[in-house]
Design a protein around this motif. Structure first.
Motif, PDB file in Angstrom:
ATOM      1  N   THR A   1     -31.540  18.298 -24.137  1.00  0.00           N
ATOM      2  CA  THR A   1     -32.077  17.103 -23.494  1.00  0.00           C
ATOM      3  C   THR A   1     -33.590  17.183 -23.548  1.00  0.00           C
ATOM      4  O   THR A   1     -34.153  18.223 -23.270  1.00  0.00           O
ATOM      5  CB  THR A   1     -31.678  17.056 -22.007  1.00  0.00           C
ATOM      6  OG1 THR A   1     -30.350  17.506 -21.900  1.00  0.00           O
ATOM      7  CG2 THR A   1     -31.795  15.657 -21.459  1.00  0.00           C
ATOM      8  N   SER A   2     -34.220  16.109 -23.877  1.00  0.00           N
ATOM      9  CA  SER A   2     -35.685  16.128 -23.892  1.00  0.00           C
ATOM     10  C   SER A   2     -36.195  15.987 -22.475  1.00  0.00           C
ATOM     11  O   SER A   2     -35.676  15.187 -21.704  1.00  0.00           O
ATOM     12  CB  SER A   2     -36.213  14.972 -24.719  1.00  0.00           C
ATOM     13  OG  SER A   2     -37.582  14.797 -24.421  1.00  0.00           O
ATOM     14  N   PRO A   3     -37.224  16.753 -22.102  1.00  0.00           N
ATOM     15  CA  PRO A   3     -37.790  16.589 -20.784  1.00  0.00           C
ATOM     16  C   PRO A   3     -38.615  15.313 -20.703  1.00  0.00           C
ATOM     17  O   PRO A   3     -38.911  14.820 -19.647  1.00  0.00           O
ATOM     18  CB  PRO A   3     -38.705  17.802 -20.637  1.00  0.00           C
ATOM     19  CG  PRO A   3     -39.073  18.165 -22.041  1.00  0.00           C
ATOM     20  CD  PRO A   3     -37.906  17.759 -22.896  1.00  0.00           C
ATOM     21  N   SER A   4     -38.945  14.764 -21.863  1.00  0.00           N
ATOM     22  CA  SER A   4     -39.929  13.692 -21.860  1.00  0.00           C
ATOM     23  C   SER A   4     -39.451  12.457 -21.107  1.00  0.00           C
ATOM     24  O   SER A   4     -40.219  11.809 -20.423  1.00  0.00           O
ATOM     25  CB  SER A   4     -40.300  13.322 -23.292  1.00  0.00           C
ATOM     26  OG  SER A   4     -39.142  13.074 -24.030  1.00  0.00           O
TER      27      SER A   4
ATOM     28  N   GLU B   1     -47.621  13.946 -24.099  1.00  0.00           N
ATOM     29  CA  GLU B   1     -46.885  14.358 -22.911  1.00  0.00           C
ATOM     30  C   GLU B   1     -47.715  15.361 -22.110  1.00  0.00           C
ATOM     31  O   GLU B   1     -48.575  16.051 -22.656  1.00  0.00           O
ATOM     32  CB  GLU B   1     -45.556  15.000 -23.309  1.00  0.00           C
ATOM     33  CG  GLU B   1     -44.567  14.007 -23.890  1.00  0.00           C
ATOM     34  CD  GLU B   1     -43.249  14.670 -24.209  1.00  0.00           C
ATOM     35  OE1 GLU B   1     -42.253  14.377 -23.529  1.00  0.00           O
ATOM     36  OE2 GLU B   1     -43.215  15.491 -25.151  1.00  0.00           O
TER      37      GLU B   1
ATOM     38  N   TYR C   1     -39.894  13.046 -17.378  1.00  0.00           N
ATOM     39  CA  TYR C   1     -41.235  13.354 -16.881  1.00  0.00           C
ATOM     40  C   TYR C   1     -42.020  12.138 -16.467  1.00  0.00           C
ATOM     41  O   TYR C   1     -41.971  11.124 -17.067  1.00  0.00           O
ATOM     42  CB  TYR C   1     -42.013  14.124 -17.954  1.00  0.00           C
ATOM     43  CG  TYR C   1     -42.062  15.588 -17.681  1.00  0.00           C
ATOM     44  CD1 TYR C   1     -43.265  16.296 -17.723  1.00  0.00           C
ATOM     45  CD2 TYR C   1     -40.904  16.270 -17.362  1.00  0.00           C
ATOM     46  CE1 TYR C   1     -43.317  17.648 -17.463  1.00  0.00           C
ATOM     47  CE2 TYR C   1     -40.926  17.622 -17.100  1.00  0.00           C
ATOM     48  CZ  TYR C   1     -42.139  18.316 -17.156  1.00  0.00           C
ATOM     49  OH  TYR C   1     -42.181  19.656 -16.887  1.00  0.00           O
TER      50      TYR C   1
ATOM     51  N   LYS D   1     -37.432  14.774 -33.209  1.00  0.00           N
ATOM     52  CA  LYS D   1     -37.030  13.371 -33.074  1.00  0.00           C
ATOM     53  C   LYS D   1     -37.945  12.422 -33.836  1.00  0.00           C
ATOM     54  O   LYS D   1     -37.745  11.204 -33.774  1.00  0.00           O
ATOM     55  CB  LYS D   1     -37.056  12.975 -31.593  1.00  0.00           C
ATOM     56  CG  LYS D   1     -35.994  13.658 -30.766  1.00  0.00           C
ATOM     57  CD  LYS D   1     -36.131  13.195 -29.327  1.00  0.00           C
ATOM     58  CE  LYS D   1     -35.165  13.911 -28.424  1.00  0.00           C
ATOM     59  NZ  LYS D   1     -35.538  13.732 -27.015  1.00  0.00           N
TER      60      LYS D   1
END
Lengths: 360, 80
Positions: free
Chosen positions: B74-77, A236, B80, A230
């Protein structure tokens, strides 16, 4: 912890990684991550997904310089009791390791914790020097100990280092193209997320802090791959069960009380700005380098070249893999290590030797 | 060096706790760097507990993985 090894979940993550279809290189800076990656064969899974993972300067015993080991060796030869962790005693100096000195009658002790070294000083009354190797994970134990007035015959040969400055150095040097950093879970348990933010801002590099179970590492790499795809560069946290955003506040407070940053050389790197933990003036009495200054004079103008042919310097910067070294698994083995990366259980060479295989 | 292992706190006496590494081996570790109660899990490194494991976060992580892996790209970010 068992669920963090669920093979069905692992398969799903690998499928997703393959689906992302990227050709990327990621660096981690932790020997325990390397152990998980090689032991569970994750490296070949990553390769199948187009992802190369390299270990950087993430092994404290490995990045400690020959000069620092020679200081310990010299002081042990002069009749002091030298105490340290198991890995550090086996790193070769110019001619021998601390362990070799035992055969010459020197008193070298392997301890589990700095507290064992303090107890040794109390019990024997002898000069006990603790060779303090390690990053932010280990340094708080040294700090707590010094804050509790250990006996006068106890000193520290301090080699503690901060991790974030070497990451800056690595990205600044830029001699290896990396697209993401998998950050070390236990260093981060102490320092939290903040020190990584600046890196992401300055170098636009994605970072994920990960734990050490196979699924932690797989998930960490997956999260990095997502960010890269992305075009993001965030910090994170995959290892939330241990890493709080603020870190371990108590541990950070004791570090701040005892240490201050100083420029320091790392093996494989030139001097890295503000990367060393210097004992503050208040604790100079416990500084073995000050207390035994006379004993160290002979090292002053000495150079300490790396063993001929040893490529630990390049391995620690992630430039080559252990198998690129001509000595690997031939002249250099865990029972006869020539460089520190073959000595330490966190060293890339020892891990590759143990789980990977022989020379190329 | 940064190898650290989870252990269950069995008994606390001042700054020292008896912990169980899960294999029946109990050891004394220094707990002055954490606030921990008996029965909780700590991460132990070089004789010192460096953090209390957060059971709730551990469960949450597992749940999020399950969710993430059951859905498409899907991004986990975000979650989270």
């Amino acid at each position: 912890m068992f669920r963090y090894r669920d093979s069905e979940v692992a398969k799903k993550i690998v499928e997703k990684l393959k689906g992302i279809d990227l050709k990327i290189r990621i660096m981690h800076v932790c020997g325990t991550h390397q152990d998980t990656i090689v032991r569970f064969g994750l490296d070949s899974l990553f390769k199948q997904s187009g992802i190369e993972v390299r270990q950087g300067p993430g092994c404290p015993v490995c990045v400690t310089t020959t000069r620092e080991y020679e200081e310990a060796i010299t002081m042990a030869k002069k009749g002091n009791v030298l105490a340290t962790f198991g890995d550090a005693v086996r790193v070769p100096g110019r001619a021998s390791s601390l362990l070799d000195l035992r055969a010459e009658g020197c008193d070298v002790r392997i301890v589990y914790s700095i507290e064992d070294a303090v107890n040794l000083a109390k019990k024997t009354g002898k000069n006990v020097i603790f060779l303090a190797v390690g990053f932010e994970t280990t340094a708080p134990s040294t700090a707590v100990t010094l804050l509790r007035d250990p006996p006068e015959n106890f000193t520290v040969l301090n080699c503690h280092r901060y991790v974030p400055p070497v990451l800056h150095a690595l990205l600044e040097m830029g001699d290896l193209a990396i697209q993401g950093l998998l950050e070390p879970g236990h260093v981060s348990t102490i320092i939290g997320l903040r020190p990584y933010q600046m890196l992401s801002e300055k170098y636009h590099i994605p970072q994920v802090i990960a734990g050490f179970e196979p699924l932690d590492v797989l998930m960490g790499i997956y999260m990095l791959a997502q960010q890269i795809k992305k075009g993001e560069a965030k910090v994170e946290n995959e290892y939330r069960r241990s890493v709080k955003p603020e870190g371990n506040v108590k541990a950070l407070a004791v570090l701040e009380k005892v240490f201050e940053p100083v420029d320091l050389a790392w093996r494989g790197f030139p001097v890295v700005k503000a990367s060393g933990m210097k004992l503050k003036n208040k604790f100079q009495n416990y500084d073995a380098r000050k207390r035994f200054e006379d004993q160290l004079k002979e090292l002053e103008n000495m150079d300490f070249p790396e063993p001929k042919g040893c490529r630990c310097n390049e391995i620690l910067r992630g430039l080559v893999n252990p198998q690129d070294c001509q000595l690997f698994a031939r002249a250099c083995t865990p029972s006869h290590p020539l460089g520190p990366c073959m000595v330490s259980i966190e060293g890339a060479c020892q891990i590759e030797y143990k789980y990977g295989g022989g020379p190329r | 060096m940064c190898l650290a292992v989870p252990a269950k706190v069995k008994e606390i006496k001042g700054d020292i706790a008896k912990v169980d590494f899960g294999d029946g081996v109990t050891r004394d570790v220094n707990i002055s760097l954490v606030d921990v109660a008996e029965g909780e899990y700590v991460i132990v490194h070089a004789g010192f507990a460096i953090q209390v494991l957060d059971k709730e976060e551990a469960e949450k992580t597992l749940k999020l993985w399950e969710e993430l892996l059951s859905t498409a790209e899907t991004s986990p970010s975000g979650k989270y």
